[in-house]
Design a protein around this motif. Structure first.
Motif, short mmCIF file in Angstrom:
data_model
loop_
_atom_site.label_atom_id
_atom_site.label_comp_id
_atom_site.label_asym_id
_atom_site.label_seq_id
_atom_site.Cartn_x
_atom_site.Cartn_y
_atom_site.Cartn_z
N GLU A 143 0.86 -1.18 0.00
CA GLU A 143 0.00 0.00 0.00
C GLU A 143 0.90 1.23 0.00
O GLU A 143 1.97 1.23 0.60
N GLU A 145 0.92 5.46 0.70
CA GLU A 145 0.27 6.69 1.14
C GLU A 145 1.13 7.89 0.73
O GLU A 145 2.36 7.80 0.67
N ASP A 173 -10.14 10.71 5.76
CA ASP A 173 -10.09 9.25 5.78
C ASP A 173 -11.44 8.67 5.34
O ASP A 173 -12.43 8.84 6.03
N SER A 203 -8.48 3.91 -4.69
CA SER A 203 -7.80 4.98 -3.96
C SER A 203 -8.76 5.44 -2.88
O SER A 203 -9.96 5.21 -2.96
N GLU A 206 -6.89 9.36 3.17
CA GLU A 206 -6.23 8.74 4.32
C GLU A 206 -6.46 9.59 5.57
O GLU A 206 -7.19 10.57 5.55
N GLN A 211 -4.15 13.74 2.62
CA GLN A 211 -3.43 12.48 2.49
C GLN A 211 -4.25 11.48 1.68
O GLN A 211 -5.45 11.33 1.87
N GLU A 212 -3.55 10.78 0.78
CA GLU A 212 -4.17 9.81 -0.11
C GLU A 212 -3.53 8.43 0.07
O GLU A 212 -2.41 8.31 0.55
N GLU A 213 -4.27 7.42 -0.38
CA GLU A 213 -3.73 6.06 -0.43
C GLU A 213 -4.13 5.42 -1.75
O GLU A 213 -5.26 5.58 -2.20
N ASN A 215 -4.13 1.62 -3.69
CA ASN A 215 -3.99 0.18 -3.49
C ASN A 215 -4.12 -0.55 -4.81
O ASN A 215 -5.05 -0.28 -5.59
N ASN A 259 3.42 9.01 6.20
CA ASN A 259 3.08 8.21 5.03
C ASN A 259 3.66 6.81 5.18
O ASN A 259 4.87 6.63 5.31
N SER A 261 3.99 2.60 3.98
CA SER A 261 3.91 1.63 2.89
C SER A 261 3.81 0.26 3.55
O SER A 261 4.81 -0.41 3.79
N ALA A 357 6.51 5.23 3.28
CA ALA A 357 6.39 5.36 1.83
C ALA A 357 7.71 5.74 1.17
O ALA A 357 7.80 5.78 -0.05
#
Length: 455
Positions: A143, A145, A173, A203, A206, A211-213, A215, A259, A261, A357
């Motif tokens: 993953e 972020e 989030d 996506s 977060e 903040q984004e993630e 996958n 962030n 990972s 990350a």
């Protein structure tokens, strides 16, 4: 899968005028793509066999400055060439770059054409080969972020990367309305990656403002390392094209979340049977899975450097931020460094939550596999499951608190030296020590603010 290219398909696309450029890239110590843009005609004629790069690309710091003291290359040795061998199985279209394909190269000795042992892809391949000799293969998913900022990369540079404005003003989030406002960038990222032979699952917003993630679907370890490197590069290129900027720093601001990972991992037989699953065992965890997890925990401190390679990486490990501080295992517990997901199913797996990350995916996955293999070979016994809030757990194993501590653990690791080779470990110990040296001698804004008038 959309975007995947065979060599014959590349020829056809070139003849049709769809592709005119091929990016032939290697992955450096920091996990970045380095390489050349080839005209497709040259690549089809001869570039597909081999190209070259300066061997300083595996001996620089984050600023791409040459660093003295490496055994592998130096000014005295003249900084010669590596041979780059395109792995045609990695060739794919890059939809966000017009008329462009990309292929990842293995890094070889210019004279002998043997793999360079300290190149990240070779390090991971060595651990994969060890597993295959044991009749197993690893599937992994990383993953990622990151923070998305309103400023462009050029504007961020002008501001000295200080005082940037996150794309949202509040914790987003899982927040659909806020992430709708960011779809200009995030939709382009999802569709771009999916069109580059990287199957995107989703996506999401977060646990912080801006903040984004992202996958993507799990894959065998090597393919996942390749995907991870392309994802990071692609996210930055797409954001740049949209006039925005992205940071994968482990901790870009004290006041914001870090962030991560997270790395999901499981072992399967070569004929496709899930080796971590035992329907009759507690939580569905087989003895093999328990030995593997015991290896991860036994060597947790030794492998931390490959999960957290920079000074900044250790600023992410803060209580109450969903970043772990304890190297313990627990069932579906986001305060633990090692979380078990998918209990009682064939999808049962270990999620390592230690990495940020900023990690190099090949190095991180190789270190995890090496520790897990040690657990299998020595049939290590798994400690009891931790339950509760790991941030305040009594007697729980601490994650190294500083880069200096992690480098010492790496340097003294007999397991990693046996698994990867002394020269490889010495190479990355030197990289870590240089990072620490550079930090120790730099004057920070914090020092100036508190000491200019007061000292």
């Amino acid at each position: 899968m959309a975007g995947k290219l065979t060599f014959d398909e590349l020829k056809q696309a070139a003849q049709a005028g769809e592709i005119d450029t091929v990016l032939a890239v290697m992955v450096d110590m920091q996990g970045r793509l380095m390489g050349k843009r080839m005209h497709v005609d040259f690549f089809i004629d001869s570039g597909w066999e081999e190209t070259h790069s300066c061997n300083y690309l595996l001996a620089t710091d984050m600023e791409m400055e040459t660093v003295a003291g490496y055994k592998s290359t130096s000014w005295e040795a003249g900084y010669g060439d590596y041979a780059l061998k395109p792995d045609l199985d990695t060739m794919r279209r890059i939809p966000w770059l017009e008329g462009t394909a990309l292929v990842i190269c293995d890094v070889l000795d210019h004279q002998t054409h043997e793999p360079i042992p300290h190149s990240p892809r070779a390090i991971l391949k060595k651990q994969i080969a060890r597993l295959e000799a044991m009749g197993m293969k690893a599937f992994m998913a990383t993953e990622l972020e990151f923070f998305l900022f309103k400023e462009s990369y050029e504007e961020a540079l002008e501001k000295g990367h200080v005082g940037l404005t996150p794309i949202s003003g509040y914790n987003e989030d899982y927040h659909i309305f806020q992430t709708t406002k960011e779809e200009d960038v995030m939709r382009a990222i999802r569709n771009g990656l999916n069109g580059a032979d990287i199957p995107v699952e989703n996506s999401k917003g977060e646990a912080c403002a801006g903040q984004e993630e992202i996958n993507v679907r799990y894959a065998d370890a090597l393919a996942m390392g390749d995907r991870h490197s392309i994802i990071k590069n692609g996210c930055k290129e797409i954001a740049w094209a949209k006039g925005r900027s992205i940071s994968f720093m482990a901790k870009w601001s004290y006041d914001h979340a870090g962030n991560s990972s997270h790395i999901h991992q499981s072992l399967w037989s070569l004929d496709g049977e899930p080796l971590f699953f035992d329907a009759d065992a507690e939580h569905g965890m087989s003895d093999l899975m328990r030995h593997y997890l015991a290896g991860l925990l036994h060597h947790a401190s030794e492998i931390t450097y490959f999960l957290a390679p920079y000074i900044n990486s250790y600023k992410r490990f803060m209580e109450g931020t969903f970043a772990p501080t304890k190297a313990i295992w627990s069932m579906d517990n986001r305060t633990a460094g090692y979380r078990i997901c998918g209990a009682h199913s064939k999808a049962v797996r270990v999620e390592c939550r230690v990495g940020g990350a900023d990690l190099n995916p090949y190095l991180a996955m190789a270190a995890l596999l090496a520790a897990g293999i040690d657990g299998l070979e020595n049939k290590r016994e798994l400690e009891p499951e931790f339950k509760g809030d790991a941030y305040h757990g009594e007697g729980a194993r601490e994650i190294p608190k500083t880069l200096r501590d992690a480098i010492t653990e790496l340097d003294n690791s007999k397991m990693l030296r046996a698994a990867m080779g002394d020269d490889v470990i010495d190479h990355y110990v030197h990289a870590g020590r240089w990072e620490q040296y550079e930090q120790d001698r730099r004057v920070t804004d914090w020092e100036v603010r508190r000491g200019f008038e007061r000292a």
